[in-house]
Each structure stands twice: as C-alpha cells, then as structure tokens.
Design a protein around this motif. Sequence first.
Motif, PDB file in Angstrom:
ATOM      1  N   ASP A 131       0.825  -1.203   0.000  1.00  0.00           N
ATOM      2  CA  ASP A 131       0.000   0.000   0.000  1.00  0.00           C
ATOM      3  C   ASP A 131       0.861   1.257   0.000  1.00  0.00           C
ATOM      4  OD1 ASP A 131      -2.267  -1.547   0.109  1.00  0.00           O
ATOM      5  OD2 ASP A 131      -2.367  -1.505   2.298  1.00  0.00           O
ATOM      6  N   LEU A 132       0.404   2.222  -0.789  1.00  0.00           N
ATOM      7  CA  LEU A 132       1.052   3.522  -0.844  1.00  0.00           C
ATOM      8  C   LEU A 132      -0.012   4.554  -1.182  1.00  0.00           C
ATOM      9  CD1 LEU A 132       3.489   5.480  -1.030  1.00  0.00           C
ATOM     10  CD2 LEU A 132       3.716   4.787  -3.422  1.00  0.00           C
ATOM     11  N   ALA A 133      -0.106   5.600  -0.391  1.00  0.00           N
ATOM     12  CA  ALA A 133      -1.081   6.667  -0.623  1.00  0.00           C
ATOM     13  C   ALA A 133      -0.334   7.984  -0.787  1.00  0.00           C
ATOM     14  CB  ALA A 133      -2.063   6.754   0.537  1.00  0.00           C
ATOM     15  N   VAL A 134      -0.671   8.723  -1.838  1.00  0.00           N
ATOM     16  CA  VAL A 134      -0.031  10.001  -2.133  1.00  0.00           C
ATOM     17  C   VAL A 134      -1.098  10.984  -2.592  1.00  0.00           C
ATOM     18  CG1 VAL A 134       1.665  11.221  -3.552  1.00  0.00           C
ATOM     19  CG2 VAL A 134       2.106   8.859  -2.840  1.00  0.00           C
ATOM     20  N   GLY A 135      -0.997  12.210  -2.133  1.00  0.00           N
ATOM     21  CA  GLY A 135      -1.939  13.208  -2.636  1.00  0.00           C
ATOM     22  C   GLY A 135      -1.960  14.460  -1.802  1.00  0.00           C
ATOM     23  N   VAL A 198      -3.064  15.171  -8.150  1.00  0.00           N
ATOM     24  CA  VAL A 198      -3.943  14.002  -8.172  1.00  0.00           C
ATOM     25  C   VAL A 198      -3.742  13.222  -6.881  1.00  0.00           C
ATOM     26  CG1 VAL A 198      -4.417  11.781  -9.299  1.00  0.00           C
ATOM     27  CG2 VAL A 198      -3.981  13.822 -10.689  1.00  0.00           C
ATOM     28  N   ASN A 199      -4.832  12.794  -6.275  1.00  0.00           N
ATOM     29  CA  ASN A 199      -4.766  11.864  -5.152  1.00  0.00           C
ATOM     30  C   ASN A 199      -4.753  10.450  -5.708  1.00  0.00           C
ATOM     31  OD1 ASN A 199      -5.201  13.820  -2.886  1.00  0.00           O
ATOM     32  ND2 ASN A 199      -7.145  14.130  -3.943  1.00  0.00           N
ATOM     33  N   PHE A 200      -3.783   9.652  -5.306  1.00  0.00           N
ATOM     34  CA  PHE A 200      -3.781   8.273  -5.789  1.00  0.00           C
ATOM     35  C   PHE A 200      -3.340   7.319  -4.685  1.00  0.00           C
ATOM     36  CE2 PHE A 200       0.474   9.779  -6.970  1.00  0.00           C
ATOM     37  CZ  PHE A 200       1.301   8.745  -6.567  1.00  0.00           C
TER      38      PHE A 200
END
Length: 247
Positions: A131-135, A198-200
């Motif tokens: 899991d990786l969340a960026v934004g 962008v949130n991804f």
Amino acid sequence: MLPVALPGWLDAVVGLLTGFGLFIGFAALVGWLIARIGGPWVDRGKAKLAREQAGAERYGWHPGTDADGQLHAAGCRIFAPDGHLRRILVGEYQGRPIRMAEFVHTTRGRYLPTTWVNHLIAIELPVRLPDLAVGPDLVIGPGPVVGDGAAVEPGMERVEVESEAFNQRFRAAGVDARYVSAVLHPRMMEWLLDRPPVNFWVSGNLLVAYAAKPWTVPQTLTVLPVLSGVADLIPPFVLADYGRQVR
C-alpha cells in the motif's frame, strides 16, 4: 352584533391553529421560492454533468465489470467500507488496462442520510505492490473521511521525503518508509510537481486516482496521463523486490 366571548381553551386552540396555518403558508412560500430559484440551477448542473459523462466510447471505454473486485476494495478502503460501484467502464491507455467507476456510499446524518458520489480511475500494474497513498488531500488520521481526503489505515504512516517542495504540496503514507522513498524518487516527485495534483493509492496491482465527485470524461482525460507517468516511473527494482504476482 354582540361580541361573543370565547372560552379560554377555545381561544387558545384558535390561536394555535392560526399560528400553524401561518407557518404552513410560510413554509409553502419558501418551498415555492426554492423550486423557482434553485430548480433551474439544479437542472443546469444535471445537464452539465450529463454532457461531461457522455462520449466515453470515443476513447474506447466501454461498460464492463470489476471482475476481481479490486476496484471495489480500493473504494472501500479510500472512502467507506460499505459503498458500491456503479457506471463501471473498462478500456486501455497506452497499452495498459484501465478501469473506472463511481463509488457510492451513504452516511447517517443527524436528521437524514446523505449519499456521496465519488469516482475511481485505475491503471493496472504488472504486479501487486504494498500500500502507498499520495496526494494533496491525504488525511493522516482515523477514517472514515467525507471529502477528497482519504484516511490512512492502521499500519500505514506518514513519510517525509527528501524534497521539501514535495512535502509542502503532497502527503505520502505507506507501510514501509524505504518502499515509499524508493517509489517517490527525485524524477517521480518532479513529475508529480509538474502535473495537475492528483490523489492516488496503490492498492494491490491497481494504481487508483480518486476524488469525491461524480465521474466525468474530462476528469479522466486529466488523470490518466498522470497515472500513466507514475506507472512508467516506478523503478524496475521496486517491481522486482516488492512486487507479488497477480493471481
């Protein structure tokens, strides 16, 4: 004509009915004004949304299914655990399979439930990654979150990268700081800083962009080049060292 004295209780009832009638009349007037003023605005909004959701077939996006359930799982993690997908479309972008859909969930308000329409746009990766969340709207804290932000899950933590400019504009979270830093290398950060924000979320073998608004063609055309660039810039050693085969 002689004045008629009403009993006290009857006088109170007449006063109550008169006040109730005035309230009903006022409420009807407010409703009429809202319908006259707000109705055309709502109709224009619906017409605009319909125009922006039309024409997906011109880009090779056709109705499909979320066969393995991964897009739905990503939506449940990002927005709410009890939502569902609708308007599922599938296709390709620069040789990669893509899928997209609206993710709908309901929250219980103080008086009435509220239905939220969000969207998910995903590019498939060759392997499953951690899991990786960026934004810019990533929320570091407990969920669920209503809005553009997604709350990171237990086991994920905020990771500061070497670029202060990136840290000021984006937030990043993952299960392993070394993995996050390997993905967000200097060229990746430069790419993201030069593109529309962008949130991804990397969820399994999906690279998923999300936002808390209905799906549209223009939004998809903006997001797909960013996602494709991110997918291109993931280093091969990350895919080899951290990736797992897709079942």
